[in-house]
Design an enzyme around this catalytic site. Structure first.
Site, PDB file in Angstrom:
ATOM      1  N   LEU A  55       0.905  -1.032  -0.096  1.00  0.00           N
ATOM      2  CA  LEU A  55      -0.137   0.091  -0.112  1.00  0.00           C
ATOM      3  C   LEU A  55       0.669   1.361   0.197  1.00  0.00           C
ATOM      4  CD1 LEU A  55      -3.067   1.115   0.026  1.00  0.00           C
ATOM      5  CD2 LEU A  55      -2.750   1.177   2.474  1.00  0.00           C
ATOM      6  N   TRP A  56       0.554   2.173  -1.085  1.00  0.00           N
ATOM      7  CA  TRP A  56       0.987   3.465  -1.056  1.00  0.00           C
ATOM      8  C   TRP A  56       0.353   4.200  -0.099  1.00  0.00           C
ATOM      9  CZ3 TRP A  56       2.410   0.015  -4.376  1.00  0.00           C
ATOM     10  CH2 TRP A  56       3.599  -0.052  -5.402  1.00  0.00           C
ATOM     11  N   ILE A  79       4.286  -1.570   3.680  1.00  0.00           N
ATOM     12  CA  ILE A  79       3.711  -0.093   3.527  1.00  0.00           C
ATOM     13  C   ILE A  79       4.741   0.692   2.705  1.00  0.00           C
ATOM     14  CG2 ILE A  79       3.545   1.990   4.837  1.00  0.00           C
ATOM     15  CD1 ILE A  79       1.113   0.173   5.198  1.00  0.00           C
ATOM     16  N   LYS A  80       4.316   1.324   1.705  1.00  0.00           N
ATOM     17  CA  LYS A  80       5.363   2.507   1.140  1.00  0.00           C
ATOM     18  C   LYS A  80       4.865   3.746   1.549  1.00  0.00           C
ATOM     19  CE  LYS A  80       6.375   4.577  -3.314  1.00  0.00           C
ATOM     20  NZ  LYS A  80       6.041   4.590  -4.905  1.00  0.00           N
ATOM     21  N   GLN A  81       6.004   4.649   2.010  1.00  0.00           N
ATOM     22  CA  GLN A  81       5.785   5.903   2.504  1.00  0.00           C
ATOM     23  C   GLN A  81       6.877   6.856   2.116  1.00  0.00           C
ATOM     24  OE1 GLN A  81       4.266   8.791   3.120  1.00  0.00           O
ATOM     25  NE2 GLN A  81       2.762   7.539   4.409  1.00  0.00           N
TER      26      GLN A  81
END
Length: 352
Positions: free
Chosen positions: A200-201, A238-240
């Site tokens: 998830l971006w 998780i992409k952050q």
């Protein structure tokens, strides 16, 4: 001591990044990336056996195989930023095969791209490198521009092309975020049912997040909360964006927070700010990958290495870097990806 190349790329900031000791959230509290992450972390979750195998496939491919860390090449900018803006600097990447070749030659764990890109070469490459199919996009051709993530295909389509995982973006804080949350929650549930992993971006999008000349879209407190919402949706990764400031809640005077977030759990050091992002990914049970950001030319390699060092020392699980790699000659892109990976392979660069 970190390799001479990494120290040179960090320049006069080498000691600032490599010698920092985190005194906020202790590293002993974290679930750190490791070769046995599946057995020690994921085996106790509700993920089914096929999903565990998919997570394992992501972790056990490329130069970072069996380390617990990942290096992912993401190329969905042809939709998000226009194909011209994305590929004009290096037109070979209008051909999807070169995107996949870059990921393979660059030693990446996986390649993340669109239904069209990955579907067009699926029979040739789906068994050679894990595919992460990006299921939604901001198409960005409507005028005036609007900022909304819409679905571009189905989960079954991704599964049929041999995808190991799906990826999605939610614009947390936007007017459309409630719909996106429901859509992606359902999509992730179905992806897990079919045995695919989920990425998830967790991006923020709201014009009110800019105040007095300061952009809080990358504030540690706000991005960390977006991460916390992402892991609640059962994202596996998780992409952050790397945090660049803090105090979004207090500056914008909305929501709820606590003084200890700013006085005890963070400082102004980038590693401590990223540590707070990791903490909101269930203390690292769900891996945090930070984005490499836009290509700026000559400084790309040093910026990518800095981001990788911050991510690793904070407790993250890797980097997802696209434009810095594919907007260059392929050999230069491969070198950049390998140098990022070298940070995670360097055992002297430890958790702060």
């Amino acid at each position: 001591m970190a390799s001479q190349k990494i120290q040179e790329l960090l320049g006069d900031k080498a000691a600032y990044y490599l010698d920092h000791k985190c005194t906020t959230i202790d590293k002993s509290s974290l679930h750190l990336p490791a070769a046995d992450t599946i057995d020690n972390v994921w085996l106790h979750s509700n993920r089914n056996l096929q999903t565990l195998r998919s997570i394992s496939a992501l972790l056990n491919n490329g130069r970072l195989a069996n380390t617990g860390y990942v290096s992912i090449l993401p190329v969905d900018q042809g939709i998000e930023h226009s194909a011209g803006a994305s590929f004009a600097p290096n037109p070979i990447y209008f051909d999807p095969e070169n995107i996949v070749k870059l990921a393979i030659e660059g030693g990446c764990n996986a390649v993340a791209s669109t239904y069209g890109v990955l579907g067009s070469v699926a029979r040739k490459y789906a068994h050679k490198i894990p595919f992460i199919v990006k299921i939604n996009h901001n198409e960005f051709i409507s005028y005036p521009n609007r900022f909304d993530q819409i679905m571009f295909g189905t989960i079954k389509d991704a599964w049929n092309m041999g995808a190991t995982a799906i990826g999605a973006t939610i614009y947390f804080g936007s007017d459309e975020s409630s719909r996106q949350i429901v859509e992606i929650a359902k999509a992730f549930e179905y992806a897990h049912e079919l045995g695919m992993a989920t990425v998830l971006w967790c991006y923020l999008r709201n014009s009110a997040f800019k105040k007095d000349g300061v952009d809080y879209h990358t504030a540690a407190d706000l991005t960390a909360q977006a991460n916390h919402l992402g892991v609640t949706l059962q994202a596996d990764i998780i992409k952050q964006k790397l945090p660049t400031n803090n105090g979004g809640y207090t500056a914008l005077n909305f929501g709820k927070t606590h003084k200890d977030v700013y006085e005890k759990l963070t400082t102004d050091h980038p590693i401590d700010l990223a540590r707070y992002q990791v903490a909101n990914c269930y203390m690292g049970r769900v891996g945090l990958i930070n984005s490499g950001g836009e290509s700026k030319g000559a400084s790309d390699l040093s910026e990518a290495v800095m981001t990788a060092v911050v991510n690793k020392r904070a407790g993250g699980m890797g980097l997802i870097s696209g434009r810095k790699a594919f907007q260059k000659d392929m050999k230069v892109g491969v070198e950049l990806l390998n140098t990022i990976q070298d940070v995670y392979l360097d055992n002297s660069i430890t958790i702060a």
